[in-house]
Design a protein around this motif. Structure first.
Motif, PDB file in Angstrom:
ATOM      1  N   SER A 163       0.818  -1.294  -0.028  1.00 50.59           N
ATOM      2  CA  SER A 163      -0.174  -0.070  -0.037  1.00 50.59           C
ATOM      3  C   SER A 163       0.851   1.086  -0.114  1.00 50.59           C
ATOM      4  N   SER A 164       2.068   1.361   0.631  1.00 47.82           N
ATOM      5  CA  SER A 164       2.873   2.510   0.499  1.00 47.82           C
ATOM      6  C   SER A 164       4.060   2.485  -0.543  1.00 47.82           C
ATOM      7  N   VAL A 165       4.304   1.474  -1.067  1.00 45.93           N
ATOM      8  CA  VAL A 165       5.434   1.566  -2.209  1.00 45.93           C
ATOM      9  C   VAL A 165       4.730   1.263  -3.385  1.00 45.93           C
ATOM     10  N   ASN A 166       5.122   2.095  -4.264  1.00 47.29           N
ATOM     11  CA  ASN A 166       4.480   1.721  -5.858  1.00 47.29           C
ATOM     12  C   ASN A 166       5.121   0.623  -6.612  1.00 47.29           C
ATOM     13  N   SER A 167       6.451   0.842  -6.551  1.00 41.14           N
ATOM     14  CA  SER A 167       7.041  -0.270  -7.558  1.00 41.14           C
ATOM     15  C   SER A 167       6.835  -1.681  -7.009  1.00 41.14           C
ATOM     16  N   GLY A 168       6.235  -2.532  -7.557  1.00 45.74           N
ATOM     17  CA  GLY A 168       5.945  -3.880  -7.269  1.00 45.74           C
ATOM     18  C   GLY A 168       7.188  -4.503  -7.300  1.00 45.74           C
ATOM     19  N   VAL A 169       8.363  -4.291  -7.958  1.00 41.65           N
ATOM     20  CA  VAL A 169       9.394  -4.926  -8.122  1.00 41.65           C
ATOM     21  C   VAL A 169      10.223  -4.570  -7.065  1.00 41.65           C
ATOM     22  N   LEU A 170      10.226  -3.361  -6.331  1.00 43.33           N
ATOM     23  CA  LEU A 170      10.929  -3.090  -5.245  1.00 43.33           C
ATOM     24  C   LEU A 170      10.204  -3.639  -3.977  1.00 43.33           C
ATOM     25  N   VAL A 171       8.856  -3.734  -3.940  1.00 42.42           N
ATOM     26  CA  VAL A 171       7.990  -4.328  -2.946  1.00 42.42           C
ATOM     27  C   VAL A 171       8.658  -5.740  -2.860  1.00 42.42           C
ATOM     28  N   ALA A 172       8.511  -6.501  -3.809  1.00 45.03           N
ATOM     29  CA  ALA A 172       8.980  -8.013  -3.892  1.00 45.03           C
ATOM     30  C   ALA A 172      10.307  -7.913  -3.449  1.00 45.03           C
ATOM     31  N   ALA A 173      11.546  -7.269  -3.773  1.00 48.84           N
ATOM     32  CA  ALA A 173      12.695  -7.200  -3.751  1.00 48.84           C
ATOM     33  C   ALA A 173      12.928  -7.062  -2.132  1.00 48.84           C
ATOM     34  N   ILE A 174      12.206  -6.074  -1.540  1.00 48.52           N
ATOM     35  CA  ILE A 174      12.437  -5.984  -0.243  1.00 48.52           C
ATOM     36  C   ILE A 174      11.988  -7.286   0.571  1.00 48.52           C
ATOM     37  N   ALA A 175      10.806  -7.447   0.280  1.00 53.63           N
ATOM     38  CA  ALA A 175      10.209  -8.801   1.041  1.00 53.63           C
ATOM     39  C   ALA A 175      11.116  -9.930   0.947  1.00 53.63           C
ATOM     40  N   ILE A 176      11.702 -10.146  -0.349  1.00 47.62           N
ATOM     41  CA  ILE A 176      12.480 -11.231  -0.296  1.00 47.62           C
ATOM     42  C   ILE A 176      14.040 -11.000   0.323  1.00 47.62           C
ATOM     43  N   THR A 177      14.377  -9.791   0.360  1.00 42.90           N
ATOM     44  CA  THR A 177      15.501  -9.305   1.063  1.00 42.90           C
ATOM     45  C   THR A 177      15.572  -9.806   2.521  1.00 42.90           C
ATOM     46  N   ILE A 178      14.252  -9.364   3.332  1.00 45.38           N
ATOM     47  CA  ILE A 178      14.169  -9.552   4.517  1.00 45.38           C
ATOM     48  C   ILE A 178      13.983 -11.015   5.047  1.00 45.38           C
ATOM     49  N   THR A 179      13.392 -11.575   4.121  1.00 45.55           N
ATOM     50  CA  THR A 179      13.461 -13.158   4.280  1.00 45.55           C
ATOM     51  C   THR A 179      14.661 -13.697   4.456  1.00 45.55           C
ATOM     52  N   TYR A 180      15.760 -13.437   3.316  1.00 44.95           N
ATOM     53  CA  TYR A 180      16.843 -14.080   3.172  1.00 44.95           C
ATOM     54  C   TYR A 180      17.974 -13.666   3.964  1.00 44.95           C
ATOM     55  N   VAL A 181      18.043 -12.403   4.547  1.00 49.16           N
ATOM     56  CA  VAL A 181      19.012 -11.861   5.346  1.00 49.16           C
ATOM     57  C   VAL A 181      19.390 -12.569   6.519  1.00 49.16           C
ATOM     58  N   PRO A 182      18.414 -13.326   7.170  1.00 45.50           N
ATOM     59  CA  PRO A 182      19.025 -14.484   8.339  1.00 45.50           C
ATOM     60  C   PRO A 182      19.770 -15.518   7.819  1.00 45.50           C
ATOM     61  N   GLN A 183      19.506 -16.029   6.556  1.00 42.69           N
ATOM     62  CA  GLN A 183      20.366 -16.962   5.847  1.00 42.69           C
ATOM     63  C   GLN A 183      21.626 -16.603   5.520  1.00 42.69           C
ATOM     64  N   TYR A 184      21.853 -15.474   4.933  1.00 46.70           N
ATOM     65  CA  TYR A 184      23.494 -14.618   4.546  1.00 46.70           C
ATOM     66  C   TYR A 184      24.135 -14.570   5.882  1.00 46.70           C
ATOM     67  N   PHE A 185      23.269 -14.212   6.822  1.00 45.78           N
ATOM     68  CA  PHE A 185      23.954 -13.682   8.079  1.00 45.78           C
ATOM     69  C   PHE A 185      24.527 -14.803   8.872  1.00 45.78           C
ATOM     70  N   ARG A 186      23.632 -16.006   8.993  1.00 49.32           N
ATOM     71  CA  ARG A 186      23.855 -17.099   9.763  1.00 49.32           C
ATOM     72  C   ARG A 186      25.369 -18.003   8.946  1.00 49.32           C
ATOM     73  N   VAL A 187      24.975 -18.130   7.581  1.00 48.50           N
ATOM     74  CA  VAL A 187      26.105 -18.847   7.054  1.00 48.50           C
ATOM     75  C   VAL A 187      27.476 -18.067   6.998  1.00 48.50           C
ATOM     76  N   VAL A 188      27.343 -16.729   6.807  1.00 52.19           N
ATOM     77  CA  VAL A 188      28.608 -16.187   6.824  1.00 52.19           C
ATOM     78  C   VAL A 188      29.336 -15.959   8.382  1.00 52.19           C
ATOM     79  N   ARG A 189      28.347 -15.665   9.305  1.00 50.62           N
ATOM     80  CA  ARG A 189      28.752 -15.769  10.598  1.00 50.62           C
ATOM     81  C   ARG A 189      29.561 -17.052  11.080  1.00 50.62           C
ATOM     82  N   ASN A 190      28.739 -18.117  10.566  1.00 53.92           N
ATOM     83  CA  ASN A 190      29.395 -19.344  11.092  1.00 53.92           C
ATOM     84  C   ASN A 190      30.801 -19.715  10.548  1.00 53.92           C
ATOM     85  N   HIS A 191      30.832 -19.221   9.394  1.00 51.40           N
ATOM     86  CA  HIS A 191      32.154 -19.375   8.452  1.00 51.40           C
ATOM     87  C   HIS A 191      33.228 -18.395   9.258  1.00 51.40           C
ATOM     88  N   VAL A 192      32.840 -17.564   9.530  1.00 56.18           N
ATOM     89  CA  VAL A 192      33.728 -16.481  10.216  1.00 56.18           C
ATOM     90  C   VAL A 192      34.331 -16.930  11.686  1.00 56.18           C
TER      91      VAL A 192
END
Lengths: 329, 343, 342
Positions: free
Chosen positions: A160-189
């Motif tokens: 409802s607030s963001v006009n670009s559907g592409v951006l909406v989808a991208a942000i939604a996906i980002t938020i969903t996957y950040v924990p994965q990147y975080f966890r994998v990188v952190r464990n490796h570090v």
């Protein structure tokens, strides 16, 4: 003596990175097959996406040429290779334009995710302490949600607030996957942090930033292409799922394969198969390509899974050139 | 020493691994015999091929390895035997115990399960009671009480796990047991216990033993005969006491001199490093490191001779004279060797 | 070393204690998430037909006029007592939604997980055993392609093939209308209810309706298991105790199935927990496509209606279910592997 040439300097600078990815050239067997097939498939869709205006016969929501309106739900034919939909749009065109949509969103989501997740994982893993513990707890809580659910809710809220559907989808996906990147990188570090050579560097007085940059990052960066391609595969699935449910990219903003499949569900009852099958196959091919690429990379770079190459033993072969330091004239 | 045909007769065994740079000649023409009930020690530095030999005798080669020659167990050639027949021999006839007892037992299975599996595999008609009786009997002789039969591996210490492994290997009463560095990862006191068990194998189980180790002290204590291995070949072999009292091969001599004991006042080591098994030195493989090297040594491979009955050695110092060309026995000056040569 | 009893108990307590901070963060996250969207939740849900005065009245009744931190406190207190809220659009309590629709989702998810496990175990085991052979390559490719197939696409294909062209199986709903009308409700899980009543006709009807959605959902996520189990089997077959077993003459089949398989399973159990989250997400899609009356379907409808209260309640429940399930699964893992105790 002339200054070292630019080419040599570049060669030296990239030596580390290139050495990290050297195993790819040595890939054999199934891993190699996966790698190149995946790369080929992915490249195919990338080309489709970039050159969509040139390749696609019609626009993504074009339902007529001049005054001639396309037939509704037409079977695949010469005019429309993959048939038409109930809205008289050309299925093939929507596939091609859809490639652009998918890759756009995925590229954005990957970029966001890496930029946020990787540094967070690096710092959290290396420095530890309350920041680390808090981050881990937070990320673990995020993991408790079904990823698709999270993406749906976020897309719903942002829609409802963001006009670009592409951006909406991208942000939604980002938020969903950040924990994965975080966890994998952190464990490796964390595992790299305990290595003797890092400890040695610390003992020599190296600053944390230096250590991170020289040793840890280099080690971790090897894993990033694998994670990124596999996450790209998941991201496409998430994006199409969002499209299927009506979130993310809206029909007026671009073609989206998942959305097309959702429209095709009602067509199925009448036995009309082309409106859903082709978009669906496109999804399968793109995700398979990305997964094969990621798995291929994983097999070649990850030493645990790599197979040593054995050659046949020939007992009758003549001995090799004898060696001796003592036989000097 | 027992009389009769040897229970194990290895003839010119070659075990090579294929690699891209050429075959690794881990075992390159080894012959030895073990009589029933005897203990043969096999010593050598790390990387000389003794582990490969031990496993290779049982047919447990890693991927990419091939065997050539004969391994005659009670007259049957194990090299040419079908994998299925060979598998049937492992357990009731042939046994193997490994170096690291900590990881050799399945952590999810109780000791009881390990024994039941082994016994049932080779004799499906055994009743549970019989299985239990035999297992407890063997374990008892290793000093493991019956109350611990149903426990899990992680509840035992390293020494006890090794004893369990030995019991598992012996429960089917094999005639030949190969022990690959069985005490290397254990402390000295436990090592003594294990050695006593192994030394008594002949009395208690009538089992021949091939004891592989790099520790000369163990061999002196527990073995009837000893074979010294270098670069995939047997340098010297004979009764343990004789070989240690009067070593014939320069390598054996150097090894003994390098051993640290309470009398040691000065550290001695053999210069150089074990050779590359893909392209070993020409002629005698020990010649780059040998203090007594002669002109003939790098030129031709030595021929095995028997300086005394019951002993053999692979060295030009012991002839045969007629095979050495003129001037071959002249001393050869060695160049300075780099210390860390790639092995 | 102690017996299994005390250490398992201690492990249980430690594990449960860790859950509370996570649940707390989870609840807070959802609360904040729902407050992100602009506008009044009541007007969003009820639409433009309702006069502003009524909207204000309802808002006050539901507590939306209170300060945020008070709402937060009330919200936490409610959840602690098991009250997950009430929907705005149709005044159902989220609790009843869970009971009725949750049962349907449970039925679907359970059978889907069964399918996923069977597919994953069978194919993964065979692949791991025959590593690098054509069988292995085929199995792996199958796993990859299957996971690349969106759940809804596989569902569409299944509907086309089995529903329309072959006309073997029903393509929507949990059971035919007649069955639904005639069945007595006990647990709300139709499969179990039919068995309790001994109503075999109804059971057959329920099973028929289950086949397509459960199988499509299960096969897709089975693809993930294949990869995991294969890698675990390969890794386990490299372990020292495998070589030791072979040295005792244990035949290869026993080595793989008794030793490697059991040991390879242990990490799998933990992953089942993670898979549950994925499976629940996929269930949302399957339910929407097959018109299956589960929570996912309800969520979809409430999202369409912009009913924030309903969405909040349902999302919280989803999260809690996953957390709970992961505890149970960690227990199972600890039970199977005697070494895993904190």
């Amino acid at each position: 003596m002339a200054a070292v040439s630019a080419a040599t300097r570049l060669h030296r600078r990239t030596l580390g990175i290139r050495r990290a990815f050297a195993p790819i050239a040595e890939a054999r067997g199934f891993a190699r097959g996966m790698l190149w097939t995946g790369a080929g498939l992915t490249l195919f869709f990338v080309v489709l996406a970039i050159f969509a205006p040139l390749i696609s016969p019609y626009g993504f929501d074009q339902y007529e040429v001049g005054t001639h309106r396309f037939a509704q739900l037409a079977h695949p034919s010469h005019a429309h290779l993959f048939g038409t939909t109930v809205q008289s749009t050309d299925v093939l065109s929507r596939i091609v334009w859809g490639a652009q949509t998918e890759l756009e969103v995925v590229a954005l989501a990957l970029a966001f995710g890496l930029v946020i997740g990787v540094p967070l994982g690096l710092f959290s893993g290396y420095f530890g302490g309350p920041l680390d513990r808090g981050s881990v707890l937070f990320m673990d809580a995020m993991f408790a949600f079904p990823p698709l659910l999270l993406a749906i809710v976020i897309a719903f809220l942002l829609g409802s607030s963001v006009n670009s559907g592409v951006l909406v989808a991208a942000i939604a996906i980002t938020i969903t996957y950040v924990p994965q990147y975080f966890r994998v990188v952190r464990n490796h570090v964390i595992s790299v942090r305990e290595e003797p050579y890092v400890e040695a560097a610390r003992a020599l007085g190296a600053r944390p930033v230096t250590i991170l940059r020289r040793y840890v990052f280099f080690n971790v960066v090897q894993n990033v292409p694998v994670i990124a391609t596999l996450n790209a595969a998941d991201a496409v699935l998430t994006l199409t799922a969002l499209g299927f449910l009506g979130y993310g990219v809206q029909p007026t903003q671009g073609a989206e394969w998942g959305y097309d499949v959702s429209r095709a569900v009602s067509d199925a009852a009448s036995g009309i198969w082309w409106t859903g099958t082709f978009p669906g196959l496109a999804i399968v091919l793109l995700v398979t390509g990305l997964t094969l690429l990621g798995e291929g990379l994983n097999e070649t770079i990850n030493p645990v899974l790599r197979r040593r190459v054995f050659t046949k033993v020939d007992f009758g072969a003549p001995s090799l050139e004898p060696s001796s330091e003592i036989l000097e004239p | 020493m027992s009389s009769g045909a040897p229970i194990l007769d290895v003839r010119n065994l070659r075990l090579w691994y294929g690699t891209r740079r050429g075959p690794v000649r881990a075992v390159d023409g080894v012959s030895l015999e073990i009589d029933a009930g005897d203990v043969l020690g096999l010593v050598g530095e790390s990387g000389c091929g003794k582990s490969t030999l031990g496993r290779g005798i049982l047919g447990l080669l890693p991927e990419g390895a091939r065997a050539d020659g004969e391994v005659l167990y009670r007259g049957r050639n194990l090299v040419t035997m079908s994998p299925r027949e060979l598998r049937r021999l492992r357990g009731p006839e042939l046994g193997l115990i490994f170096q690291e007892p900590m990881t050799r037992l399945n952590p999810l299975l109780r000791i009881e399960d390990h024994f039941r599996e082994t016994l049932a595999q080779h004799d499906s008609k055994l009743t549970n009671r019989e299985i239990r009786r035999r297992s407890l009997d063997t374990l008892g002789r290793m000093g493991i009480p019956p109350t611990r039969f149903r426990q899990y591996p992680h509840e035992f210490s390293g020494g006890m796990r090794q004893r369990i492994m030995i019991a598992l290997a012996l429960v089917l009463h094999p005639s030949l047991l190969v022990a690959d560095e069985p005490t290397t990862s254990l402390d000295v006191i436990v090592e003594a216990q294990i050695l006593r068990i192994l030394a008594d194998l002949k009395e208690n189980f009538d089992t021949a033993l091939l004891l592989i180790t790099h520790n000369l002290g163990i061999v002196a204590e527990a073995c009837d005969r000893v074979a010294v291995m270098y670069a995939g070949q047997i340098a010297e072999e004979g009764p343990a006491r004789d070989v240690f009292a009067d070593p014939q091969h320069p390598y054996t001599r150097e090894l003994l001199r390098s051993t640290i004991s309470l009398d040691t006042t000065e550290l001695h080591s053999i210069p150089g490093a074990p050779p590359n098994l893909i392209s070993p030195p020409s002629g005698c493989r020990f010649h780059p490191r040998c203090p007594d090297v002669m002109q003939v040594c790098p030129a031709q491979g030595p021929i095995e001779t028997a300086p005394e009955p019951g002993r053999r050695v692979l060295c030009w110092l012991h002839g045969p004279e007629r095979e050495i060309p003129a001037g071959g026995t002249e001393r050869l000056e060695r160049k300075e060797l780099a210390v860390a040569e790639e092995a | 070393m102690g017996a299994q009893g005390p250490s398992l108990k201690r492990y249980a307590l430690t594990r449960i204690a860790l859950v509370f901070p996570m649940v707390f963060i989870l609840l807070t996250l959802v609360f904040l998430l729902m407050r992100v969207a602009p506008g009044n939740p009541v007007s969003a849900a009820l639409g433009g037909h309702v006069p502003p005065a009524v909207i204000n009245q309802i808002s006050r009744r539901l507590g939306y006029d209170k300060p945020v931190y008070v709402q937060y406190g009330d919200y936490l207190w409610d959840v602690a007592r098991g009250n997950f809220g009430t929907t705005i659009s149709d005044r159902r309590s989220v609790g009843s939604i869970i009971l009725v629709n949750g049962a349907a989702t449970l039925e679907l998810t359970f059978f889907a997980m069964l399918v996923a496990l069977v597919v994953g175990l069978l194919v993964g085991l065979v692949c791991g055993r025959f590593r690098d052979s054509p069988i292995d390559a085929g199995g792996r490719l199958f796993g990859i392609v299957v996971y690349a197939t969106p759940v809804f696409f596989l569902g569409l294909l299944a509907q086309l093939v089995f529903g329309v062209w072959l006309n073997w199986l029903p393509t929507s709903d949990q059971a035919s209308p007649i069955t639904l009308a005639l069945m007595k409700t006990h647990t709300n899980i139709l499969f179990i209810d039919a068995i309790i009543d001994g109503n075999w006709g109804a059971l057959w009807d329920v099973v028929q309706h289950l086949i397509l959605p459960a199988t499509t959902l299960g096969i897709v996520y089975g693809g993930v298991f294949i990869r995991l189990i294969r890698v675990n089997v390969i890794r386990t077959l490299k372990e020292d105790y495998i070589e030791a077993a072979r040295a005792r003459g244990i035949n290869e089949r026993s080595v793989v199935y008794r030793h490697a398989f059991k040991n390879a399973l242990v990490p799998v159990i933990t992953v089942v927990g993670l898979q549950l989250a994925l499976l629940l997400g996929g269930a949302i899609l399957t339910e929407t496509e097959f018109n299956w009356p589960g929570i996912g379907h309800e969520l979809y409808v409430y999202l369409q209606n912009r009913d924030y209260a309903a969405v909040q309640g349902i999302v919280v429940v989803f999260g809690l279910v996953v957390v709970l399930a992961s505890i149970v699964i960690d227990f199972a893992a600890a039970f199977i592997d005697p070494r895993v105790r904190y």
